[in-house]
Design an enzyme around this catalytic site. Structure first.
Site, mmCIF file in Angstrom:
data_model
loop_
_atom_site.group_PDB
_atom_site.id
_atom_site.type_symbol
_atom_site.label_atom_id
_atom_site.label_comp_id
_atom_site.label_asym_id
_atom_site.label_seq_id
_atom_site.Cartn_x
_atom_site.Cartn_y
_atom_site.Cartn_z
ATOM 1 N N SER A 114 -9.501 2.335 2.509
ATOM 2 C CA SER A 114 -8.765 2.646 1.996
ATOM 3 C C SER A 114 -7.590 1.693 1.410
ATOM 4 C CB SER A 114 -7.642 3.484 2.618
ATOM 5 O OG SER A 114 -7.108 3.194 3.717
ATOM 6 N N SER A 149 -9.936 -0.025 6.761
ATOM 7 C CA SER A 149 -9.385 0.095 6.014
ATOM 8 C C SER A 149 -8.374 -1.515 5.386
ATOM 9 C CB SER A 149 -8.557 1.050 5.554
ATOM 10 O OG SER A 149 -9.173 1.668 5.175
ATOM 11 N N LYS A 175 0.590 -1.279 -0.532
ATOM 12 C CA LYS A 175 -0.266 0.180 -0.390
ATOM 13 C C LYS A 175 1.351 1.065 -0.356
ATOM 14 C CE LYS A 175 -4.395 1.773 2.447
ATOM 15 N NZ LYS A 175 -4.358 1.519 3.772
#
Lengths: 497, 98, 502
Positions: free
Chosen positions: A155, A179, A80
């Site tokens: 997210s 997330s 990420k």
């Protein structure tokens, strides 16, 4: 032989260790897959082809020299874009960091490299991890591999989509309000938010410091556990890091057995707003656990109804302060510096141009909640709610080993549906937020498809702080039983890309 | 008690250094009014005698020894800077004083 | 309000009662910064002592320096404070380019030390108790230089350059409670407080506390209220007053300025003020309006500090002798009257005298030279005694030469003057200037014989018992030897030659 990209991380590592395939072949297969499908999925913000291949070569050389390889050596991973990577662009999904190349590695990045994990690139995310759909990325939304017109969650939508699209067998997410778990749920993959403090936050670009927690994502419970073990552990550079041995998560995942365990169903996670198909699959999971020998108990956590409001005060408050450093002075975007404007004006113009709408909304909300005159009513009260939620968890865990709930109230919604309706968007994290506020550990794993839309449903398992191994024990049992029932992993039902 | 005015949003935007456009300000004021209306529920517990939680784990006294660690090189430190002069970060004129 | 004439200090005090608050920032002398492992060494090249944490790079995190906490507790204990059982850091949020995170990691409503006092001695020897509100830990900012303006000042500059080597250096902020009741002595109290605090910090060995190097900086908050009124007036905050003398001058100026404004029926604006060394005045800075809102909240990246009681007691037991106690001891050891000790203190001569004693001189001689020739030079040049270009070792050498009879007092003064003038080591000065006492008995004997021969009448008087007249002959000998003789020895020689018992 299974296609390289469809193998589990555990199998891939074993194949590399045995010499069946080289790490370079594995890396190349995944890079080719990214090349083939990522125009459609948009899971990656940056693919580090050279870095990945050179890391893979290093693993192959190590093996050739007869050196012992770690349990994930040579396995590709999607990182990420919230973790810093030395020499590799890190944007956090924001325009304000476009082109920034960090001069240092996050502790998590260092650990992955040390473990011989091959980092393929950086994945898309809601800007500064604020969102539940990845639509808030400054670099365009990511599609859900189950239906590209739908959101992959957020997210960490990029990391979850990369797993579901077979672009990587492992991925890293961060979980501030859900997330990791919510994207896992809507993409039919596994994600774990470890106990707060289990994985170092050094180099994790902060959204909400007291809630953020990095964690592992994969397609299987065992792979998730292997990655968990690789990234967790004490870090002297993070003051909130737990200085204690990591729970034996791999062992627990392999054991995968719930007989005699007491499992609590949280009463408050149901009712209005919960999709029928989600509740149906959840209820089937409860029955499954009972069949597997667990004792099911209903528990009540009345303060959980205040979790969402408390979260939307605490997280924006901390964010308003954490994001103040993006001021156009030392790194990142600078707008409007024409030689006549002041630093103050350039900062304001840059932040206006560099931040997206959701980030601005939360900065303003957080600034408001911390303002003198409002602090006690908002921030102060939210911190009290936090205590009440922890007490509810403590009371529940006094009687049960783990708690379970649906991970999200609904399956993946269409891109654009909630984009400008913040309150509707915030509801996606209803079931995941309490664990962030209390700092305990939680997992989401697939438990079927909702009959009405044929989209994945996630089962959430919550364990007390420092008892992360229980997640894997229960998760491993559920996964094995469901795979037996279906005859294959759920992800095989996803349409080809 | 909840509710927020356009003027308050404008003030908060200034405090947080956001040069909001007029339409943006209108839109945000409307949305934030709804959000604040929803989150204000937490003040139900304001009067309760409950200790606030600022940290999820009950850790205390995490400190490090006073031992020098290597710094970045000046080149690394300045590598992301929008402008550099004399090995320093060059920034626009600063108004007033801190 | 630049060129209006201010009311006199006496008139100001006739109508108003000053209330002061002093905020002192001390940079700790730790090896590393407060929240990261970067070196704090002064004088490094720009941005060479920075890391992700003190540059505020995305993703970086702070970790507390244990010696920073220990130093804060020591300072708290020495200031008779209570030490918090549990306290947190807080973020003070405001934007400024010298602050990398745009918040300062500080402490807010939970300082590590609070509720203490410091007794300070005024020039007349009386004691004034300054109450301490709190001492808390925080971090310093980076340094900006302003380019393109006429004088390197912020106003009129085209742009600024930032060096973050200083960013994150540990600071302890020590805040007094409102100082009331000092009256006309308020400026003196301010100076004495800062001086005493500096001595204390140095004695604790937690900082060199050099004001000229910015290691100790003082903000003077001051307000006036009419005599008899209890409520405080509006205060001004004069920032970064960076010498003891300036602290006194700033307080004095603000008393006169406030009185002038109030006398004219004006109102004092709550604002920061800048102090100007050149003329001792202050000018307006930033107005502190309601827009300023630091939005303090507990620092989530750091965990609370809960100093164990046995640790605190261990630190208390290990505190060095505090300056007041030490001064009393030295006064006894040196055998000084209160008045003489006060002069030594006022001149800032304690440490130079101690160092000179350590270099082998007795207390009386050490005091004599520092309080004499060297102090005179300090007064004439308006500089601190400790800053004079002569070392305790050099003074000790001169004192030793006097004790050996190789210099007399007059010559010693010349040697000191020469050393102060940069002519080198005492022995080199003596050599270069040929200043040694004429101790060669034959040479001196000849000079004595000559003086007796040339002053027959005076010699006769002495022979007749008028011993007081010997001074004239000594003078004649000193003249011949150009002052390089030991006067006492000359006198003895003359009397011996004339067969007179002294």
């Amino acid at each position: 032989m299974t296609e390289l990209i469809k193998r589990t991380a555990a199998d891939t590592a074993a194949a590399i260790a045995s010499g069946e395939v080289s790490a370079v072949e594995v890396a190349q297969a995944h890079l080719d897959r990214i090349d083939a499908v990522d125009k459609k999925v948009n899971a990656f913000l940056h693919v580090d082809t050279e870095g990945a291949l050179s890391a893979a070569r290093a693993v192959d050389e190590k093996r050739a020299k007869g050196e012992k390889l770690g349990p994930l050596a040579g396995v590709p991973l999607a990182l990420k874009d919230v973790f810093t990577t030395k020499g590799v662009p890190t944007t956090c999904g924001s325009k304000i960091l476009e082109g920034w190349i960090p001069p240092y590695d996050a502790t998590l990045t260092t650990r992955l490299k040390d473990a011989g994990v091959v980092i393929l690139g950086k994945t898309n995310m809601d800007e500064f991890a604020m969102g539940s759909s990845t639509e808030n990325s400054a670099y365009g939304p990511t599609g859900n591999p189950w239906d590209l017109s739908r959101i992959p969650g957020g997210s960490g939508g990029g990391s979850a989509a990369a797993l579901a699209a077979y672009q990587a067998p492992l991925a890293i997410g961060t979980d501030t309000g859900g997330s990791i778990r919510q994207p896992g749920a809507v993409t039919g993959t596994v994600g774990v938010k470890p106990t707060y403090g289990a994985v170092s936050r050094y180099g994790l670009i902060a959204f909400s410091s007291s809630l953020d927690q990095g964690g592992p994502c994969a397609r299987t419970v065992l792979d998730t556990a292997l990655l968990h073990e690789a990234i967790a552990g004490y870090d002297p550079l993070d003051s909130t890091s737990i200085n204690a041995p990591v729970p034996a998560v791999v062992e627990a995942a392999k054991r995968g057995e719930v007989r005699g365990m007491r499992i609590g169903v949280v009463k408050e996670f149901a009712g209005e707003g919960y999709q029928a198909g989600v509740m149906q699959r959840f209820n089937e999971s409860v029955e499954l656990l009972r069949e597997l020998g667990a004792e099911i108990v209903e528990v009540s956590c009345p303060s959980f109804t205040l979790a969402l409001p408390a979260y939307y005060l605490i997280a924006p408050s901390e964010a308003s302060s954490n994001l103040a450093r993006f001021d156009a002075m030392r790194y990142g975007l600078r707008v409007g510096d024409d030689g006549t404007r002041s630093a103050e004006d350039v900062t304001a113009l840059t932040r206006e141009a560099g931040f997206g709408a959701e980030v601005k909304r939360r900065i303003i909300l957080g600034t408001y909640a911390l303002s003198s005159g409002y602090y006690d009513a908002y921030y102060g009260s939210a911190q009290k709610v936090r205590t009440l939620i922890s007490r509810d968890f403590d009371a529940a865990f006094a009687g049960v080993d783990v708690l379970i709930s649906p991970t999200t109230p609904t399956t993946a919604f269409p891109i654009g549906e909630r984009a400008d309706d913040p309150m509707a968007m915030y509801l996606a994290d209803l079931c995941t937020i309490p664990s962030n506020l209390a700092g305990n550990a939680a997992m989401s794993l697939p438990c079927g498809l909702a009959p009405e839309d044929n989209l994945p449903v996630g089962l959430q398992i919550i364990a007390p702080a420092m008892a992360d191994d229980r997640l894997y024990r229960v998760g491993g049992a559920v996964e094995a039983a469901l795979n037996d029932k279906w005859g294959h992993p759920l992800l095989e039902e996803a349409p080809a890309l | 008690m909840p509710g927020i005015t356009r003027e308050e949003v404008a003030h908060l935007a200034r405090l947080s250094r956001l040069e909001l456009q007029a339409e943006e300000l209108d839109h945000f004021a409307e949305q934030l009014d709804v959000i604040i209306g929803a989150v204000a529920r937490v003040s139900e517990v304001a009067g309760q005698d409950v200790p606030p939680t600022s940290h999820p784990l009950p850790l205390t006294n995490v400190m490090r020894a006073d031992v020098v660690r290597p710094s970045l090189t000046p080149e690394q430190a300045l590598s992301g800077a929008p402008a550099v002069e004399e090995q320093r970060f060059r920034v626009p004129q600063i108004l007033g004083e801190g | 309000m630049s060129v209006i004439s201010l009311v006199s200090y006496e008139d100001a005090l006739a109508s108003y009662d000053p209330v002061m608050g002093l905020e002192v920032h001390v940079e700790l002398g730790t090896k590393t910064k407060m929240f990261c492992g970067c070196s704090t060494e002064l004088g490094a090249e720009p941005n060479s002592q920075t890391c992700p944490t003190c540059l505020g790079l995305p993703g970086s995190l702070p970790v507390v320096n244990a010696i920073g906490v220990e130093s804060a507790i020591k300072i708290g204990l020495a200031l008779n404070c209570e030490i918090a059982e549990w306290c947190r850091f807080a973020r003070k949020n405001y934007f400024y380019p010298d602050m990398p995170k745009n918040f300062q990691t500080s402490q807010y409503d939970e300082p590590i030390a609070f509720n203490g006092y410091l007794d300070v001695q005024l020039e007349d020897g009386s004691t004034f108790r300054v109450e301490i509100e709190r001492a808390h830990m925080e971090e310093d900012t980076g340094k900006s230089s302003h380019i393109g303006g006429a004088t390197g000042r912020i106003h009129g500059a085209s742009h600024s350059l930032l060096d973050y080597n200083r960013a994150g250096i540990p600071l302890i902020e020590i805040v007094t409670k409102p100082i009331e009741g000092a009256g006309e002595r308020a400026p003196e109290v301010a100076k004495a407080y800062v001086a005493e605090l500096r001595e204390l910090i140095k004695a604790l060995d937690v900082s060199e506390a050099r004001m000229d190097k910015g290691q100790m900086r003082c903000d003077v908050n001051l307000s006036l209220r009419p005599h008899g009124r209890e409520k405080f007036g509006t205060r001004s905050e004069t920032k970064n007053v960076n010498s003891l003398r300036s602290v006194e001058r700033a307080a004095r100026f603000e008393i006169r300025r406030h009185a002038t404004v109030l006398d004219e029926g004006g109102t004092i604006i709550q604002e920061t003020r800048h102090f100007h060394e050149e003329d001792g005045s202050t000018t307006a800075g930033r107005i502190k309006d309601n827009a300023e809102d630091y939005r303090y909240f507990p620092e989530p990246d750091l965990v609370p500090i809960a100093p164990a009681r046995d640790w605190v007691e261990e630190l208390r037991a290990g505190l060095p002798e505090l300056p007041r106690v030490r001064r009393a001891r030295l006064q006894g050891e040196w055998g000084l009257s209160d008045k003489d000790m006060q002069s030594v203190l006022n001149a800032g001569a304690v440490q130079p005298i101690l160092d000179t004693i350590a270099a082998g001189t007795n207390a009386e001689q050490a005091r004599k030279w520092w309080m004499g020739e060297v102090a005179r030079n300090a007064n004439e040049t308006g500089t601190e005694l400790s800053e004079q270009p002569i070392t305790p070792a050099q003074v000790a050498r001169i004192a030793a030469l006097v004790a050996e009879g190789k210099l007399n007092d007059k010559l010693a003064k010349q040697v000191i003057a020469a050393v102060l003038a940069g002519e080198g080591e005492p022995d080199a000065v003596i050599e270069a200037r040929g200043l040694a006492v004429v101790s060669d008995d034959s040479a001196l004997g000849a000079a004595v014989d000559q003086a007796i021969a040339e002053n027959g009448a005076i010699a006769d008087k002495i022979r007749d018992g008028k011993i007081a007249a010997v001074g004239a002959l000594v003078g004649a000998v000193m003249k011949t030897t150009r002052g390089q003789a030991d006067a006492a020895k000359v006198k003895d020689l003359i009397l011996a030659k004339l067969g007179v018992e002294a």
